[in-house]
Motif scaffolding. Structure first.
Motif, PDB file in Angstrom:
ATOM      1  N   PRO A  46     -16.548 -15.899  10.320  1.00 26.02           N
ATOM      2  CA  PRO A  46     -15.938 -15.333  11.534  1.00 26.02           C
ATOM      3  C   PRO A  46     -16.590 -15.936  12.777  1.00 26.02           C
ATOM      4  N   LEU A  47     -15.733 -16.242  13.768  1.00 21.39           N
ATOM      5  CA  LEU A  47     -16.207 -16.934  14.974  1.00 21.39           C
ATOM      6  C   LEU A  47     -16.186 -15.979  16.157  1.00 21.39           C
ATOM      7  N   PHE A  48     -17.271 -15.965  16.932  1.00 26.37           N
ATOM      8  CA  PHE A  48     -17.245 -15.203  18.193  1.00 26.37           C
ATOM      9  C   PHE A  48     -17.634 -16.142  19.331  1.00 26.37           C
ATOM     10  N   VAL A  49     -16.817 -16.125  20.399  1.00 23.32           N
ATOM     11  CA  VAL A  49     -17.058 -16.990  21.559  1.00 23.32           C
ATOM     12  C   VAL A  49     -17.825 -16.191  22.605  1.00 23.32           C
ATOM     13  N   LEU A  50     -18.992 -16.707  22.976  1.00 22.64           N
ATOM     14  CA  LEU A  50     -19.876 -16.002  23.918  1.00 22.64           C
ATOM     15  C   LEU A  50     -19.923 -16.733  25.258  1.00 22.64           C
ATOM     16  N   GLY A  51     -19.827 -15.955  26.327  1.00 20.50           N
ATOM     17  CA  GLY A  51     -20.046 -16.517  27.665  1.00 20.50           C
ATOM     18  C   GLY A  51     -21.410 -16.069  28.141  1.00 20.50           C
ATOM     19  N   GLY A  52     -21.429 -15.275  29.218  1.00 20.53           N
ATOM     20  CA  GLY A  52     -22.704 -14.793  29.764  1.00 20.53           C
ATOM     21  C   GLY A  52     -23.172 -13.477  29.156  1.00 20.53           C
ATOM     22  N   GLY A  53     -22.408 -12.924  28.220  1.00 15.86           N
ATOM     23  CA  GLY A  53     -22.818 -11.681  27.546  1.00 15.86           C
ATOM     24  C   GLY A  53     -22.883 -10.474  28.473  1.00 15.86           C
ATOM     25  N   SER A  54     -22.090 -10.483  29.544  1.00 11.68           N
ATOM     26  CA  SER A  54     -22.186  -9.388  30.521  1.00 11.68           C
ATOM     27  C   SER A  54     -21.095  -8.338  30.322  1.00 11.68           C
ATOM     28  N   ASN A  55     -20.240  -8.562  29.332  1.00 13.97           N
ATOM     29  CA  ASN A  55     -19.193  -7.572  29.058  1.00 13.97           C
ATOM     30  C   ASN A  55     -19.186  -7.299  27.564  1.00 13.97           C
ATOM     31  N   LEU A  56     -20.367  -7.100  27.018  1.00 13.59           N
ATOM     32  CA  LEU A  56     -20.526  -7.165  25.576  1.00 13.59           C
ATOM     33  C   LEU A  56     -21.599  -6.205  25.082  1.00 13.59           C
ATOM     34  N   VAL A  57     -21.266  -5.489  23.992  1.00  8.65           N
ATOM     35  CA  VAL A  57     -22.286  -4.723  23.270  1.00  8.65           C
ATOM     36  C   VAL A  57     -22.228  -5.197  21.819  1.00  8.65           C
ATOM     37  N   VAL A  58     -23.346  -5.735  21.329  1.00 10.22           N
ATOM     38  CA  VAL A  58     -23.413  -6.265  19.962  1.00 10.22           C
ATOM     39  C   VAL A  58     -23.999  -5.190  19.046  1.00 10.22           C
ATOM     40  N   ALA A  59     -23.412  -5.056  17.862  1.00 12.61           N
ATOM     41  CA  ALA A  59     -23.899  -4.058  16.889  1.00 12.61           C
ATOM     42  C   ALA A  59     -25.343  -4.357  16.482  1.00 12.61           C
ATOM     43  N   ASP A  60     -26.038  -3.306  16.056  1.00 17.10           N
ATOM     44  CA  ASP A  60     -27.442  -3.485  15.655  1.00 17.10           C
ATOM     45  C   ASP A  60     -27.579  -4.455  14.472  1.00 17.10           C
ATOM     46  N   ALA A  61     -26.539  -4.518  13.636  1.00 18.07           N
ATOM     47  CA  ALA A  61     -26.600  -5.426  12.486  1.00 18.07           C
ATOM     48  C   ALA A  61     -26.304  -6.869  12.881  1.00 18.07           C
ATOM     49  N   GLY A  62     -25.874  -7.085  14.118  1.00 16.14           N
ATOM     50  CA  GLY A  62     -25.589  -8.445  14.577  1.00 16.14           C
ATOM     51  C   GLY A  62     -24.219  -8.926  14.156  1.00 16.14           C
ATOM     52  N   TRP A  63     -24.101 -10.262  13.999  1.00 17.49           N
ATOM     53  CA  TRP A  63     -22.803 -10.872  13.717  1.00 17.49           C
ATOM     54  C   TRP A  63     -22.942 -11.768  12.490  1.00 17.49           C
ATOM     55  N   PRO A  64     -22.115 -11.538  11.456  1.00 15.90           N
ATOM     56  CA  PRO A  64     -22.327 -12.247  10.195  1.00 15.90           C
ATOM     57  C   PRO A  64     -21.813 -13.687  10.187  1.00 15.90           C
ATOM     58  N   GLY A  65     -21.211 -14.147  11.278  1.00 14.53           N
ATOM     59  CA  GLY A  65     -20.624 -15.486  11.304  1.00 14.53           C
ATOM     60  C   GLY A  65     -21.296 -16.386  12.326  1.00 14.53           C
ATOM     61  N   LEU A  66     -20.448 -17.177  13.019  1.00 16.21           N
ATOM     62  CA  LEU A  66     -20.950 -18.121  14.030  1.00 16.21           C
ATOM     63  C   LEU A  66     -20.716 -17.570  15.431  1.00 16.21           C
ATOM     64  N   VAL A  67     -21.753 -17.560  16.240  1.00 17.82           N
ATOM     65  CA  VAL A  67     -21.582 -17.277  17.667  1.00 17.82           C
ATOM     66  C   VAL A  67     -21.597 -18.623  18.388  1.00 17.82           C
ATOM     67  N   LEU A  68     -20.519 -18.881  19.119  1.00 14.45           N
ATOM     68  CA  LEU A  68     -20.383 -20.151  19.841  1.00 14.45           C
ATOM     69  C   LEU A  68     -20.519 -19.877  21.329  1.00 14.45           C
ATOM     70  N   LYS A  69     -21.666 -20.273  21.882  1.00 16.43           N
ATOM     71  CA  LYS A  69     -21.873 -20.043  23.322  1.00 16.43           C
ATOM     72  C   LYS A  69     -21.302 -21.223  24.092  1.00 16.43           C
ATOM     73  N   ILE A  70     -20.416 -20.906  25.041  1.00 15.81           N
ATOM     74  CA  ILE A  70     -19.769 -21.960  25.817  1.00 15.81           C
ATOM     75  C   ILE A  70     -20.650 -22.288  27.029  1.00 15.81           C
ATOM     76  N   ALA A  71     -21.129 -23.538  27.060  1.00 14.23           N
ATOM     77  CA  ALA A  71     -22.050 -23.939  28.135  1.00 14.23           C
ATOM     78  C   ALA A  71     -21.515 -25.171  28.875  1.00 14.23           C
ATOM     79  N   ILE A  72     -20.196 -25.315  28.924  1.00 20.27           N
ATOM     80  CA  ILE A  72     -19.605 -26.508  29.587  1.00 20.27           C
ATOM     81  C   ILE A  72     -19.832 -26.404  31.094  1.00 20.27           C
ATOM     82  N   PRO A  73     -20.527 -27.393  31.687  1.00 16.97           N
ATOM     83  CA  PRO A  73     -20.870 -27.289  33.109  1.00 16.97           C
ATOM     84  C   PRO A  73     -19.828 -27.973  34.016  1.00 16.97           C
ATOM     85  N   GLY A  74     -20.056 -27.858  35.320  1.00 13.58           N
ATOM     86  CA  GLY A  74     -19.306 -28.646  36.300  1.00 13.58           C
ATOM     87  C   GLY A  74     -18.449 -27.836  37.250  1.00 13.58           C
ATOM     88  N   ILE A  75     -18.654 -28.111  38.555  1.00  9.99           N
ATOM     89  CA  ILE A  75     -17.757 -27.556  39.591  1.00  9.99           C
ATOM     90  C   ILE A  75     -17.228 -28.774  40.338  1.00  9.99           C
TER      91      ILE A  75
END
Ligand SMILES: Cc1cc2nc3c(=O)[nH]c(=O)nc-3n(C[C@H](O)[C@H](O)[C@H](O)COP(=O)(O)OP(=O)(O)OC[C@H]3O[C@@H](n4cnc5c(N)ncnc54)[C@H](O)[C@@H]3O)c2cc1C
Length: 351
Positions: A46-75
């Motif tokens: 199972p895939l979860f896409v993470l940004g800044g984690g500011s609208n998120l509550v993660v279960a105490d057991a965590g996540w059994p799959g892949l967490v993909l943090k998006i860090a693409i830069p540039g303005i």
């Protein structure tokens, strides 16, 4: 692509709660995002896409799959304008939202100044159509570049295709988990005037002879947010939250009448602000406070912010189970008294 294992997620969220991710990748470009997606699907993770984690509550057991943090830069602003003469900024999904707001204000471009001080990434903003103080990103998003997990294609979605409404878009409703946001194009008004319609902001500038500029508006918004514990200030105990925990309920005419009757029976009147009235929205904060939950209500570890009735704060050592128990207590009581089910705003992961 650097694949990590067993990475604690709590430090990657603003409420600082939750167990580890089995696998974790931080992707700094589109190729790495694609590689991570292939890795997850080849192993059926199972895939979860993470940004800044500011609208998120993660279960105490965590996540059994892949967490993909998006860090693409540039303005990037490459001198492009839309047909209305608005400046087009292409912003990487991994950029800090508030950094982009600061840059737009410095460039004297209007349209997102009232959204100053909101934490999280640019890629997170279209997901729940971020809004505050009279502005919503749906007013200034021109298009969103996404990876479509259905067919693996990278495509540009125009604003209409995102179907924005109050705290909602296709990304968190009808097409949830289908798209990864890679870049957002914002259209901002050059030399535009700040948008001062919200009561708190108007009050802040009351009595001034000259209208405030964009930079003053940004500072005012950040100042007001700090008073409400809605600005992340290191050392402020009220900051370890996921922002507002409940959405303002949108009611039918009938529900609204019922609410008014219940309030009248208690000698109260339901507050109405222009911003709420247009869509028959009711203040979730008012409902919470009038259901016996004063600011500061809770236990040593988890409680309602002392500055804001809608923020649930981790005062140190709180678990996700503590947060959920308080959330349910509030929901239950509000429903009992007011007949309204409050919907949580943050994403609850792994429950
Ligand atoms: C103190 C505080 C104040 C806040 N004030 C406001 C406010 O005034 N108004 C408001 O609207 N919100 C507010 N929020 C909530 C939050 O900041 C926003 O919703 C923010 O846009 C979330 O972005 P993020 O990058 O942190 O997303 P995350 O929390 O990392 O993720 C949230 C959801 O978005 C998805 N997501 C994130 N990035 C991507 C991407 N690149 N592609 C696809 N999906 C993605 C995740 O999968 C998840 O489902 C506040 C939060 C805090 C802690």
């Amino acid at each position: 692509m650097l694949l990590l294992e067993n990475i604690p997620l709590a430090p990657l969220t603003t409420i600082r709660i939750g167990g580890p991710a089995k696998y974790f990748v931080e992707a700094g470009n589109i190729g790495e995002v694609q590689e991570a997606v292939v890795f997850a699907s080849s192993r059926d993770l199972p895939l979860f896409v993470l940004g800044g984690g500011s609208n998120l509550v993660v279960a105490d057991a965590g996540w059994p799959g892949l967490v993909l943090k998006i860090a693409i830069p540039g303005i990037d602003w490459q001198g492009r304008h839309d047909e209305d003469g608005r400046v087009l900024f292409d912003v990487g999904a991994g950029e800090s939202w508030d950094k982009f707001v600061s840059r737009s204000v410095m460039d004297r471009c209007a349209g997102i100044e009232c959204l100053s001080g909101i934490p999280g990434s640019v890629g997170g903003t279209p997901v729940q159509n971020v809004g505050a103080y009279g502005q919503e990103v749906s007013e200034t998003i021109a298009s969103v570049l996404v990876l479509d997990l259905k067919d693996g294609q990278v495509r540009e979605l125009c604003r209409e295709a995102c179907e924005f409404s109050y705290r909602s878009s296709i990304f968190n409703s009808t097409e949830r988990e289908r798209f990864i946001v890679l870049r957002v194009t914002y259209a901002l008004a050059p030399e535009g005037k700040p948008h001062i319609t919200y009561a708190d902001l108007k009050r802040h500038f009351e009595g001034r002879e000259t209208p405030p500029d964009l930079a003053e508006t940004r500072e005012a918004v950040r100042y007001i947010r700090a008073l409400k514990g809605m600005l992340i200030v290191p050392g402020d105990a009220d900051c370890q939250s996921a922002g507002s925990f409940f959405k303002n309920p949108v009611l039918s005419e009938e529900q609204h009448e019922d609410l008014k009757k219940r309030a009248a029976a208690r000698g109260l009147s339901v507050p109405s602000y222009p911003a709420l009235e247009t869509r028959k929205k009711v203040s979730a904060a008012w409902l919470v406070e009038h259901s016996g939950f004063a600011k500061g209500f809770g236990s040593e570890r988890v409680r309602i912010s002392s500055k804001h009735a809608l923020a649930i704060v981790n005062r140190g050592g709180a678990t996700a189970a503590d947060v959920l128990a308080l959330k349910e207590q509030i929901q239950h009581r509000v429903q009992e008294i007011w007949g309204i089910r409050l919907e949580p705003e943050p994403v609850l992961l792994g429950f």
